[in-house]
Design an enzyme around this catalytic site. Structure first.
Site, PDB file in Angstrom:
ATOM      1  CD  GLU A 214      -2.852  -0.684   2.596  1.00  0.00           C
ATOM      2  OE1 GLU A 214      -2.792   0.426   3.191  1.00  0.00           O
ATOM      3  OE2 GLU A 214      -3.542  -1.623   3.003  1.00  0.00           O
ATOM      4  CD  GLU A 268     -11.267   3.019   2.462  1.00  0.00           C
ATOM      5  OE1 GLU A 268     -11.717   2.008   3.034  1.00  0.00           O
ATOM      6  OE2 GLU A 268     -10.092   3.363   2.554  1.00  0.00           O
ATOM      7  CE  LYS A 271      -9.598   3.445   6.669  1.00  0.00           C
ATOM      8  NZ  LYS A 271      -8.501   3.254   5.704  1.00  0.00           N
ATOM      9  CD  GLU A 277      -6.702   6.665   7.733  1.00  0.00           C
ATOM     10  OE1 GLU A 277      -7.065   5.594   7.197  1.00  0.00           O
ATOM     11  OE2 GLU A 277      -5.506   6.988   7.844  1.00  0.00           O
TER      12      GLU A 277
END
Length: 353
Positions: A214, A268, A271, A277
């Site tokens: 990642e 996302e 999240k 994030e």
């Protein structure tokens, strides 16, 4: 773009069936909650017989990741269970005659390093040595790659006055020299990769491949998340793509093109945590681009989600496509999957429900 590889964070049967006879290589995953279970050889074999064997050879499953960032938490029982679980899964693969085509690994947070600069002095945290030494021995024995999640953004956010943003974003800069090797680094990611090579070597191994499972940069963040911006996210991923397309290695391993998985395709939106994030994606939940990566001509993405319900959110398909870059390829991931896509071709995805 041609899809070449997919890395899943689960083993969704809908996804695996959808890619039968496609020549797409898959990495499937056993999550942290199942690590203890697959320590039992019978359960490890049952998991493989349910989630891997039925799809072979029509679906090309090449790897199983056991757990994710296990050593970044405080669960010492889980840490102790990881290697036995990996060994159990590998033994089950051998018994089924699948060990030559399916390998076993796990992904680690970059936080397992205690020192990363200079790169030649990279070392793992001393408190993790009892777990990492036998794990590395196992990787070397079965010849499987060591996965690390590496984010220059985190280092810059923590020390914006001490780290050059240009250095973190692959922009022109004066570089950083390693006084021990005299190698010059013009970007932080390559320095981080070499620090992992050094940490692995300090434990007696120069025979293990390092892959970035990642990396990425958020397009938005909270007021104290320095560097999180649309411009910086676009710059990081564009410049990374350019470097990968050149087939570059790091200063320490110049003949080994780096293999990088880029997080993520979708933002996302559900999240938890800081704003960053929820903003690593190249696309918004409706499929429109957050920014132009230079691939958007004729690219009209639709969701490829592993959920069977019509109410799937971006949280559920969160990593249905962290992006993956390897030499000459650009890959997307589907909920933990990677779609490597070849240069000068364009991707098309169909909705999966």
């Amino acid at each position: 773009m041609d899809i070449k590889r997919v890395k899943l964070y689960d083993a969704d049967p809908n996804v695996l069936r959808a890619f039968q006879n496609s020549n797409v290589e898959f990495i499937v995953a056993i999550d942290n909650g199942k690590v203890a279970s697959v320590m039992d050889p019978t359960k490890a074999r049952a998991w493989i017989e349910e989630n891997v064997k039925p799809y072979l050879p029509q679906t090309l499953i090449t790897s199983i990741t056991v757990g994710n960032e296990v050593f970044s938490g405080s669960d010492t029982v889980l840490m102790s269970n990881l290697l036995p679980a990996m060994q159990s899964v590998y033994q089950a693969l051998k018994e089924l005659g699948l060990d030559k085509q399916v390998n076993v690994t796990t992904a680690h947070s970059f936080a397992i390093l205690s020192s990363s600069f200079p790169p030649s002095s990279g070392t793992f945290r001393p408190d993790l040595a009892e777990y990492l030494q036998p794990l590395l021995n196992f990787h070397a024995e079965i010849k499987s790659p060591f996965f690390i999640n590496s984010y220059p953004f985190f280092a810059y956010k923590a020390n914006p006055s001490g780290i050059s943003l240009d250095y973190a974003l692959f922009r022109p800069n004066s570089g950083v020299r390693d006084p021990n090797t005299n190698f010059s680094y013009d970007n932080m990611l390559y320095a981080q990769i070499d620090s992992v090579y050094s940490a692995v070597k300090a434990m007696g191994h120069s025979d293990i491949d390092i892959r970035i499972s990642e990396t990425g940069w958020p397009s938005k963040g909270d007021s104290d998340e320095f560097g999180a911006s649309l411009e910086n996210a676009a710059t990081y991923n564009r410049n990374l793509l350019k470097r990968i397309s050149m087939g570059q290695g790091t200063p320490m391993k110049p003949s080994v093109p780096i293999d990088v998985f880029v997080f993520a395709l979708f933002n996302e939106n559900m999240k938890p945590g800081p704003s960053s994030e929820r903003n690593y994606g190249l696309l918004y939940p409706d499929g429109t681009p957050v920014y132009d990566l230079g691939l958007q001509q004729d690219y009209q993405p639709t969701y490829f989600a592993s959920s069977s319900t019509s109410r799937t959110t971006v949280r559920r398909i969160s990593n249905v496509f962290p992006l993956v870059f390897s030499q000459g390829d650009l890959d997307f991931t589907c909920r933990a999957s990677f779609f490597p896509l070849r240069r000068r071709q364009l991707p098309s995805f169909s909705r999966c429900s």
